[in-house]
Write a protein that holds these residues in place. Structure first.
Motif, PDB file in Angstrom:
ATOM      1  N   ALA A 169      -7.217   0.948   2.479  1.00  0.00           N
ATOM      2  CA  ALA A 169      -6.402   2.045   1.947  1.00  0.00           C
ATOM      3  C   ALA A 169      -4.944   1.908   2.377  1.00  0.00           C
ATOM      4  O   ALA A 169      -4.025   2.076   1.572  1.00  0.00           O
ATOM      5  CB  ALA A 169      -6.973   3.396   2.406  1.00  0.00           C
ATOM      6  N   LEU A 170      -4.710   1.582   3.651  1.00  0.00           N
ATOM      7  CA  LEU A 170      -3.336   1.463   4.144  1.00  0.00           C
ATOM      8  C   LEU A 170      -2.634   0.245   3.542  1.00  0.00           C
ATOM      9  O   LEU A 170      -1.445   0.306   3.225  1.00  0.00           O
ATOM     10  CB  LEU A 170      -3.307   1.367   5.677  1.00  0.00           C
ATOM     11  CG  LEU A 170      -3.696   2.631   6.435  1.00  0.00           C
ATOM     12  CD1 LEU A 170      -3.792   2.345   7.942  1.00  0.00           C
ATOM     13  CD2 LEU A 170      -2.688   3.763   6.195  1.00  0.00           C
ATOM     14  N   SER A 171      -3.379  -0.847   3.379  1.00  0.00           N
ATOM     15  CA  SER A 171      -2.720  -2.077   2.936  1.00  0.00           C
ATOM     16  C   SER A 171      -2.521  -2.114   1.426  1.00  0.00           C
ATOM     17  O   SER A 171      -1.762  -2.960   0.938  1.00  0.00           O
ATOM     18  CB  SER A 171      -3.493  -3.313   3.413  1.00  0.00           C
ATOM     19  OG  SER A 171      -4.775  -3.344   2.845  1.00  0.00           O
ATOM     20  N   THR A 172      -3.186  -1.229   0.682  1.00  0.00           N
ATOM     21  CA  THR A 172      -3.007  -1.268  -0.774  1.00  0.00           C
ATOM     22  C   THR A 172      -2.473   0.032  -1.362  1.00  0.00           C
ATOM     23  O   THR A 172      -1.953   0.019  -2.466  1.00  0.00           O
ATOM     24  CB  THR A 172      -4.320  -1.629  -1.502  1.00  0.00           C
ATOM     25  OG1 THR A 172      -5.313  -0.648  -1.188  1.00  0.00           O
ATOM     26  CG2 THR A 172      -4.833  -2.995  -1.089  1.00  0.00           C
ATOM     27  N   HIS A 173      -2.579   1.145  -0.649  1.00  0.00           N
ATOM     28  CA  HIS A 173      -2.182   2.428  -1.235  1.00  0.00           C
ATOM     29  C   HIS A 173      -1.104   3.153  -0.442  1.00  0.00           C
ATOM     30  O   HIS A 173      -1.002   4.382  -0.496  1.00  0.00           O
ATOM     31  CB  HIS A 173      -3.404   3.335  -1.410  1.00  0.00           C
ATOM     32  CG  HIS A 173      -4.387   2.812  -2.399  1.00  0.00           C
ATOM     33  ND1 HIS A 173      -4.129   2.757  -3.751  1.00  0.00           N
ATOM     34  CD2 HIS A 173      -5.622   2.274  -2.245  1.00  0.00           C
ATOM     35  CE1 HIS A 173      -5.164   2.228  -4.389  1.00  0.00           C
ATOM     36  NE2 HIS A 173      -6.081   1.920  -3.491  1.00  0.00           N
ATOM     37  N   THR A 174      -0.323   2.428   0.357  1.00  0.00           N
ATOM     38  CA  THR A 174       0.811   3.034   1.050  1.00  0.00           C
ATOM     39  C   THR A 174       2.003   2.098   0.919  1.00  0.00           C
ATOM     40  O   THR A 174       1.899   1.010   0.340  1.00  0.00           O
ATOM     41  CB  THR A 174       0.540   3.249   2.558  1.00  0.00           C
ATOM     42  OG1 THR A 174       0.523   1.979   3.211  1.00  0.00           O
ATOM     43  CG2 THR A 174      -0.770   3.982   2.803  1.00  0.00           C
ATOM     44  N   ILE A 175       3.114   2.491   1.497  1.00  0.00           N
ATOM     45  CA  ILE A 175       4.332   1.682   1.446  1.00  0.00           C
ATOM     46  C   ILE A 175       4.102   0.301   2.074  1.00  0.00           C
ATOM     47  O   ILE A 175       4.812  -0.651   1.752  1.00  0.00           O
ATOM     48  CB  ILE A 175       5.480   2.432   2.159  1.00  0.00           C
ATOM     49  CG1 ILE A 175       6.828   1.821   1.770  1.00  0.00           C
ATOM     50  CG2 ILE A 175       5.296   2.450   3.662  1.00  0.00           C
ATOM     51  CD1 ILE A 175       8.014   2.656   2.211  1.00  0.00           C
ATOM     52  N   LEU A 176       3.092   0.189   2.948  1.00  0.00           N
ATOM     53  CA  LEU A 176       2.811  -1.101   3.588  1.00  0.00           C
ATOM     54  C   LEU A 176       2.429  -2.166   2.569  1.00  0.00           C
ATOM     55  O   LEU A 176       2.631  -3.361   2.797  1.00  0.00           O
ATOM     56  CB  LEU A 176       1.699  -0.958   4.641  1.00  0.00           C
ATOM     57  CG  LEU A 176       1.916   0.086   5.733  1.00  0.00           C
ATOM     58  CD1 LEU A 176       0.797  -0.004   6.767  1.00  0.00           C
ATOM     59  CD2 LEU A 176       3.277  -0.055   6.389  1.00  0.00           C
ATOM     60  N   ALA A 177       1.892  -1.727   1.418  1.00  0.00           N
ATOM     61  CA  ALA A 177       1.454  -2.682   0.388  1.00  0.00           C
ATOM     62  C   ALA A 177       2.603  -3.571  -0.074  1.00  0.00           C
ATOM     63  O   ALA A 177       2.390  -4.717  -0.482  1.00  0.00           O
ATOM     64  CB  ALA A 177       0.859  -1.925  -0.804  1.00  0.00           C
ATOM     65  N   ARG A 178       3.837  -3.056   0.009  1.00  0.00           N
ATOM     66  CA  ARG A 178       4.986  -3.817  -0.502  1.00  0.00           C
ATOM     67  C   ARG A 178       5.273  -5.077   0.293  1.00  0.00           C
ATOM     68  O   ARG A 178       5.936  -5.985  -0.210  1.00  0.00           O
ATOM     69  CB  ARG A 178       6.250  -2.948  -0.440  1.00  0.00           C
ATOM     70  CG  ARG A 178       6.160  -1.740  -1.326  1.00  0.00           C
ATOM     71  CD  ARG A 178       7.522  -1.083  -1.401  1.00  0.00           C
ATOM     72  NE  ARG A 178       7.393   0.298  -1.831  1.00  0.00           N
ATOM     73  CZ  ARG A 178       8.384   1.176  -1.823  1.00  0.00           C
ATOM     74  NH1 ARG A 178       9.581   0.808  -1.388  1.00  0.00           N
ATOM     75  NH2 ARG A 178       8.190   2.409  -2.236  1.00  0.00           N
ATOM     76  N   THR A 179       4.830  -5.108   1.539  1.00  0.00           N
ATOM     77  CA  THR A 179       5.164  -6.265   2.380  1.00  0.00           C
ATOM     78  C   THR A 179       3.920  -6.883   3.010  1.00  0.00           C
ATOM     79  O   THR A 179       3.978  -7.470   4.088  1.00  0.00           O
ATOM     80  CB  THR A 179       6.158  -5.871   3.488  1.00  0.00           C
ATOM     81  OG1 THR A 179       5.638  -4.730   4.184  1.00  0.00           O
ATOM     82  CG2 THR A 179       7.511  -5.512   2.909  1.00  0.00           C
ATOM     83  N   ILE A 180       2.788  -6.711   2.325  1.00  0.00           N
ATOM     84  CA  ILE A 180       1.530  -7.285   2.824  1.00  0.00           C
ATOM     85  C   ILE A 180       0.884  -8.114   1.723  1.00  0.00           C
ATOM     86  O   ILE A 180       0.903  -7.717   0.564  1.00  0.00           O
ATOM     87  CB  ILE A 180       0.566  -6.145   3.262  1.00  0.00           C
ATOM     88  CG1 ILE A 180       0.896  -5.713   4.673  1.00  0.00           C
ATOM     89  CG2 ILE A 180      -0.871  -6.582   3.155  1.00  0.00           C
ATOM     90  CD1 ILE A 180      -0.074  -4.705   5.235  1.00  0.00           C
ATOM     91  N   ARG A 181       0.311  -9.248   2.116  1.00  0.00           N
ATOM     92  CA  ARG A 181      -0.421 -10.073   1.165  1.00  0.00           C
ATOM     93  C   ARG A 181      -1.691 -10.580   1.834  1.00  0.00           C
ATOM     94  O   ARG A 181      -1.629 -11.148   2.927  1.00  0.00           O
ATOM     95  CB  ARG A 181       0.451 -11.262   0.748  1.00  0.00           C
ATOM     96  CG  ARG A 181      -0.202 -12.221  -0.236  1.00  0.00           C
ATOM     97  CD  ARG A 181       0.820 -13.215  -0.798  1.00  0.00           C
ATOM     98  NE  ARG A 181       1.653 -13.797   0.262  1.00  0.00           N
ATOM     99  CZ  ARG A 181       1.294 -14.853   0.996  1.00  0.00           C
ATOM    100  NH1 ARG A 181       0.131 -15.432   0.817  1.00  0.00           N
ATOM    101  NH2 ARG A 181       2.115 -15.326   1.926  1.00  0.00           N
TER     102      ARG A 181
END
Lengths: 293, 293
Positions: A169-181
């Motif tokens: 949820a955090l890695s795909t549905h928050t602002i963190l998604a923009r800089t995570i792969r």
């Protein structure tokens, strides 16, 4: 006998010798979520029909197949619960050409009255601990990680952590998604996340650090993915692990158990990885005690 | 002068007297996310064009309008930073018929080297603390809650908590979504969540309790929503609040600040709610010190 760990999104089936040795193993994507009510029997026949015609007459099921959304509901059994308790609370399924029973899930309640539940993991835990004399901690990492304390052959209590699901949820549905792969876990970044989890600030603050490290320190997307994984697993371990944990048995798929074993060792603990055939072992132990007709 | 807090999803504009008194206030949904690059000038004219033709020639902007995705980037200023530091680091925007400047965001770094950032909140904090002699803690709750420690008129350090965003992600993108329904916050359930956050187990375990309380104790969907809110705010406060916090100034929209004030008081602290005109006050203080042409 046939043993099946029938979960939400997939199932694992084993054809077992009386002593628990695995004759054949199969996996299928036909988890209960994919099956309309009333269609469990045809899916079972698709999956292991040839074992039935080959002479098997006993089938033991565990996992979400025993939930309200499953085939027949197998009510939760309260902790503490040992192998004999569980084997004497199997729920029968009407079936023309085999004896089918379902393993109950377990329910516990902490000292503050908050309940916790598991369904399927109890069988894997029994697979690991049935022959263990000393008390031990068993960890089953995943979407909903379970930590169980087992003593005297009984599952005394357990706790669930939403680690895997919170990570998604955090890695795909928050602002963190923009800089995570998503990527193979980078060990140094994972260790940095683990270390961060030991510092003050709490998970809600630490998680924002994934963003600021990316913006201000130029941390890459794959490294951020591993760092967030280390953060979340670190926070789980902060709560689950203590000086009395002893050697933790970590049960599951190797990719995940190796991360947990590394993390526990990094924090000064000891752990061993055990693969998912623990479920087959648990089903065999229960099958040996089940009241087959 | 005109002061605008121009954020990601909305903007607030104020026409201000020299002493900071608000002559008129406007809000608009034209946050920077809704504006293609190069289109900031027309949106500004749509929003406050009549104030410009009415004689205003000075515009001070704060918030995400100064980010890389904004109009002109106003580089982050390091903490500690006081009002004079910030007023002497404004970034000019070329504009034909007014003097426009943008307030810089702030950057800090904790003792472990992890950076943190804010943009817009520094101005609200100055609005609250510019006249305060004693050290104080300022909390700006929201999607990304900020907690700043201000002493001697300077923002010494701050921390961000992803509380609001984690709440949204957990309540809509995990298994918890099945038994949660947005509703006015039920005070008793909120208090139960707050109390739970003080118990052992950590956030990842406590969050799963939302599910088990629903399944096993029959807790309703609206109550689960308030409980999860209490859990998350409770975990934020566990990390942000200590015995030295004194009276916390909680700045923001009344629906949210009242929850935080209640929560802080429940934990034995003291707090006061301050509404969002703190942004106007901060802009006026900075405007009074700005190097207008």
């Amino acid at each position: 006998m046939i043993g099946i760990d029938w979960g939400t999104t997939s199932l694992r089936a084993w054809r077992l010798e009386r002593d628990g040795a695995i004759i054949e193993a199969r996996t299928s994507p036909r988890g209960i979520m994919t099956i309309p009510d009333g269609e469990f029997e045809p899916v079972l026949r698709e999956t292991v029909g040839d074992w039935l015609t080959g002479g098997e007459t006993r089938i033991l099921l565990c996992g979400m197949i025993g939930s309200r959304q499953g085939w027949v509901e197998a009510p939760y059994l309260p902790c503490p619960a040992g192998i004999e308790d569980i084997a004497s609370h199997l729920t029968r399924v009407a079936f023309p050409d085999a004896d089918i029973m379902i393993v109950p899930g377990l329910v516990t309640s902490d000292s503050n009255g908050v309940p916790d539940i598991m369904r399927g993991e109890e069988t894997q835990i029994l697979g690991v601990t049935a022959d263990a004399a000393a008390p031990m901690m068993v960890c089953l990492p995943g979407t909903h990680s379970k930590w169980a304390f087992v003593a005297g052959g009984r599952i005394e209590q357990f706790r669930t952590f939403m680690t895997g699901e919170a990570f998604a949820a955090l890695s795909t549905h928050t602002i963190l998604a923009r800089t995570i792969r998503p990527a193979a876990i980078d060990p140094a970044s994972f260790a940095a996340g683990l270390a961060r989890a030991r510092e003050p600030g709490g998970l809600l603050h630490h998680a924002f650090g994934v963003r600021t490290r990316s913006l201000r320190l130029g941390i890459g997307e794959a490294e951020s993915y591993a760092y967030l994984s280390g953060l979340l697993i670190g926070h789980e371990l902060n709560a689950a692990l203590d000086d009395q944990s002893g050697t933790v048995a970590v049960v599951g798929a190797p990719a995940l158990t190796s991360l947990y074993v590394t993390a526990i060792q990094t924090l000064g603990g000891t752990a061993v990885a055990i693969d998912e055939t623990a479920g087959a072992t648990g089903l065999a132990h229960l099958g040996a005690r089940a009241p087959w007709t």
